[in-house]
Write an enzyme that holds these catalytic residues in place. Structure first.
Site, mmCIF file in Angstrom:
data_model
loop_
_atom_site.group_PDB
_atom_site.id
_atom_site.type_symbol
_atom_site.label_atom_id
_atom_site.label_comp_id
_atom_site.label_asym_id
_atom_site.label_seq_id
_atom_site.Cartn_x
_atom_site.Cartn_y
_atom_site.Cartn_z
ATOM 1 N N SER A 25 0.835 -1.091 0.025
ATOM 2 C CA SER A 25 -0.054 -0.054 0.083
ATOM 3 C C SER A 25 0.905 1.187 0.125
ATOM 4 O O SER A 25 2.187 1.245 0.407
ATOM 5 C CB SER A 25 -0.756 -0.082 1.340
ATOM 6 O OG SER A 25 -1.361 1.356 1.466
ATOM 7 N N TYR B 61 -2.359 -1.124 10.355
ATOM 8 C CA TYR B 61 -2.248 -1.331 9.009
ATOM 9 C C TYR B 61 -1.002 -0.741 8.457
ATOM 10 O O TYR B 61 -0.228 -1.521 7.523
ATOM 11 C CB TYR B 61 -3.157 -0.425 8.351
ATOM 12 C CG TYR B 61 -3.642 -0.630 6.893
ATOM 13 C CD1 TYR B 61 -4.407 -1.777 6.387
ATOM 14 C CD2 TYR B 61 -2.833 0.115 6.133
ATOM 15 C CE1 TYR B 61 -4.534 -1.925 4.989
ATOM 16 C CE2 TYR B 61 -3.176 0.020 4.576
ATOM 17 C CZ TYR B 61 -3.824 -0.917 4.090
ATOM 18 O OH TYR B 61 -4.415 -1.095 2.833
HETATM 19 P P1 NAD Z 1 -11.525 -5.791 0.111
HETATM 20 O O1 NAD Z 1 -12.252 -5.805 1.267
HETATM 21 O O2 NAD Z 1 -12.286 -5.565 -1.033
HETATM 22 O O3 NAD Z 1 -10.997 -7.220 -0.120
HETATM 23 C C1 NAD Z 1 -10.390 -7.995 0.929
HETATM 24 C C2 NAD Z 1 -10.253 -9.564 0.658
HETATM 25 O O4 NAD Z 1 -9.489 -10.163 1.777
HETATM 26 C C3 NAD Z 1 -11.609 -10.210 0.655
HETATM 27 O O5 NAD Z 1 -11.609 -11.187 -0.399
HETATM 28 C C4 NAD Z 1 -11.695 -10.758 1.843
HETATM 29 O O6 NAD Z 1 -12.727 -11.793 1.992
HETATM 30 C C5 NAD Z 1 -10.596 -11.112 2.169
HETATM 31 N N1 NAD Z 1 -9.948 -11.614 3.637
HETATM 32 C C6 NAD Z 1 -10.288 -10.814 4.830
HETATM 33 N N2 NAD Z 1 -9.931 -11.373 5.814
HETATM 34 C C7 NAD Z 1 -9.391 -12.514 5.532
HETATM 35 C C8 NAD Z 1 -9.089 -13.706 6.121
HETATM 36 N N3 NAD Z 1 -8.661 -13.815 7.289
HETATM 37 N N4 NAD Z 1 -8.493 -14.568 5.279
HETATM 38 C C9 NAD Z 1 -8.824 -14.932 4.015
HETATM 39 N N5 NAD Z 1 -9.174 -13.678 3.234
HETATM 40 C C10 NAD Z 1 -9.517 -12.502 3.714
HETATM 41 O O7 NAD Z 1 -10.470 -4.959 0.187
HETATM 42 P P2 NAD Z 1 -9.243 -4.506 -1.156
HETATM 43 O O8 NAD Z 1 -9.264 -2.940 -0.822
HETATM 44 O O9 NAD Z 1 -9.521 -5.117 -2.439
HETATM 45 O O10 NAD Z 1 -8.077 -5.053 -0.395
HETATM 46 C C11 NAD Z 1 -7.022 -6.053 -0.985
HETATM 47 C C12 NAD Z 1 -5.835 -5.453 -0.474
HETATM 48 O O11 NAD Z 1 -5.243 -4.328 -1.224
HETATM 49 C C13 NAD Z 1 -5.397 -5.531 1.016
HETATM 50 O O12 NAD Z 1 -4.155 -6.126 1.259
HETATM 51 C C14 NAD Z 1 -5.471 -3.847 1.167
HETATM 52 O O13 NAD Z 1 -4.757 -3.386 2.441
HETATM 53 C C15 NAD Z 1 -4.729 -3.497 -0.207
HETATM 54 N N6 NAD Z 1 -4.825 -2.100 -0.650
HETATM 55 C C16 NAD Z 1 -6.008 -1.669 -0.862
HETATM 56 C C17 NAD Z 1 -6.152 -0.151 -1.193
HETATM 57 C C18 NAD Z 1 -7.607 0.378 -1.298
HETATM 58 O O14 NAD Z 1 -7.699 1.548 -1.426
HETATM 59 N N7 NAD Z 1 -8.526 -0.426 -1.616
HETATM 60 C C19 NAD Z 1 -4.885 0.556 -1.251
HETATM 61 C C20 NAD Z 1 -3.844 -0.063 -0.908
HETATM 62 C C21 NAD Z 1 -3.667 -1.343 -0.467
#
Ligand code: NAD
Length: 261
Positions: free
Chosen positions: A143, A156
Site C-alpha cells: 500500500s 495497517y
Molecule cells: P476488500 O475488502 O475488497 O478485499 C479483501 C479480501 O480479503 C476479501 O476477499 C476478503 O474476504 C479477504 N479476507 C479478509 N480477511 C481474510 C482472512 N482472514 N482470510 C482470508 N481472506 C480474508 O479489500 P481490497 O481493497 O480489495 O484490499 C485488498 C488488498 O489491497 C489489501 O491487502 C489492502 O490492504 C490492499 N490495498 C487496498 C487499497 C485500497 O484503496 N482499496 C489500497 C492499498 C492497498
C-alpha cells in the site's frame, strides 16, 4: 495468453483488488486459486465466471489467513490439484481506523496476522516448489501506507511497512532461482475496504462522508482519481511476464502520485 502453463494463488480474492488480480491472471491463461470470505453462492458465481470467461480452471480455498496451518494446506492443495504454484499473490487485507489509545488489541493482532504474517506463511510454503522448478513470481499487495503513514491506522501502516521488509528479504534469498519477489503499493482503490472505512474515519476525524472522500482520501492522491482494481490487475500481469524478470525486491507504487510528494 502469456501465463498458459502457470498456476496462481491469490489470497483475499473474493472481492476488490484480489478478484481483479485473479481475473487478470486467468485472462492470460493461468489456472487460479481464489481465496477469501463471503457468501458461498457469490464466490461460486465468481469462480464459475472465471472458468467460463477465460477457459481456465479455478479452485476456491476458504483458508483463513489468520491460521498458518490453513495457509500451508491451501498451497499444498493448489500444488496437488494443478501440479505447481508458480505465482503467489499475497493480497488479503483488512483495515481498522482508530486513535492508538482506543485501538482494540484484538484488531491489532488480527491486522498483523492477515496483512503481514499470512504473506510469510504463504511464501514459506510456496518457495520450495518455485525454487525446485526454477521459476516463480511472488507479489504482495502492500500500500502507499508501506511508504508513508496516516494517523489512526497504526496496525495497517505497521503491517504494510513489514511487507516491504519481508519482500526485500525473500527476494534476496531466492534471487538466483528464477523467482522474483515484489510488492505493489496502490494508493486509494475504490473497493469495499475503502468504502467501509469511511464511517470510522468520519468518527475519528469528525467529518462528513463527502469530506472524507474529497479531503482525506483523494486529498492524498494528486491525480484526484481512485486507482481501479483492473489497473492493479494489469500491473501484476506485467510483473509475471518474462520482461519483468530483473524486477525483484522492489516496492512499486501505483498511487496516482501520492508518495511523490
Ligand atoms: P476488500 O475488502 O475488497 O478485499 C479483501 C479480501 O480479503 C476479501 O476477499 C476478503 O474476504 C479477504 N479476507 C479478509 N480477511 C481474510 C482472512 N482472514 N482470510 C482470508 N481472506 C480474508 O479489500 P481490497 O481493497 O480489495 O484490499 C485488498 C488488498 O489491497 C489489501 O491487502 C489492502 O490492504 C490492499 N490495498 C487496498 C487499497 C485500497 O484503496 N482499496 C489500497 C492499498 C492497498
Amino acid at each position: 495468453m502469456t501465463l498458459k502453463t502457470r498456476t496462481a494463488v491469490v489470497t483475499g480474492s473474493t472481492s476488490g483488488i484480489g478478484l481483479a488480480i485473479a481475473r487478470a491472471l486467468a485472462a492470460e491463461g493461468a489456472n487460479v486459486v481464489i481465496n477469501g470470505f463471503g457468501k458461498i453462492e457469490d464466490i461460486e458465481r465468481e469462480r464459475l465466471a472465471i472458468e467460463s470467461e477465460f477457459s481456465v480452471e479455478a479452485l476456491y480455498s476458504p483458508a483463513d489467513m489468520t491460521r498458518p496451518a490453513e495457509i500451508a494446506a491451501m498451497i499444498a492443495e493448489a500444488e496437488t490439484t494443478f501440479g505447481s504454484v508458480d505465482i503467489l499473490v499475497n493480497n488479503a487485507g483488512i483495515q481498522f481506523v482508530s486513535p492508538v489509545e482506543d485501538f482494540p488489541i484484538e484488531k491489532w493482532d488480527q491486522i498483523i496476522a492477515i496483512n503481514l504474517s499470512s504473506a510469510f506463511h504463504a511464501m514459506r510454503a510456496a518457495v520450495p516448489g518455485m525454487k525446485t522448478r526454477g521459476w516463480g513470481r511472488i507479489i504482495s499487495t502492500a500500500s502507499a501506507h508501506s511508504k508513508v503513514a496516516s494517523p489512526f491506522k497504526s496496525a495497517y501502516v505497521a503491517a504494510k511497512h513489514g511487507i516491504d521488509g519481508l519482500t526485500k528479504t525473500i527476494a534476496l534469498e531466492v534471487a538466483q532461482h528464477g523467482v522474483t519477489v515484489n510488492c505493489i503499493s496502490p494508493g486509494y482503490v475504490w473497493t469495499p475496504l475503502v468504502e467501509n472505512q469511511i464511517p470510522e474515519t468520519m468518527t475519528a476525524r469528525g467529518l462528513t462522508r463527502e469530506q472524507v472522500i474529497n479531503d482525506v482520501l483523494l486529498q492524498a492522491q494528486p491525480t484526484k482519481q481512485f486507482v481501479t482494481p483492473e489497473e492493479v490487475g494489469a500491473f501484476v500481469v506485467f510483473l509475471c511476464s518474462d520482461a519483468a524478470k530483473q524486477i525483484t525486491g522492489a516496492n512499486l507504487s501505483i498511487d496516482g502520485g501520492w508518495t511523490a510528494g
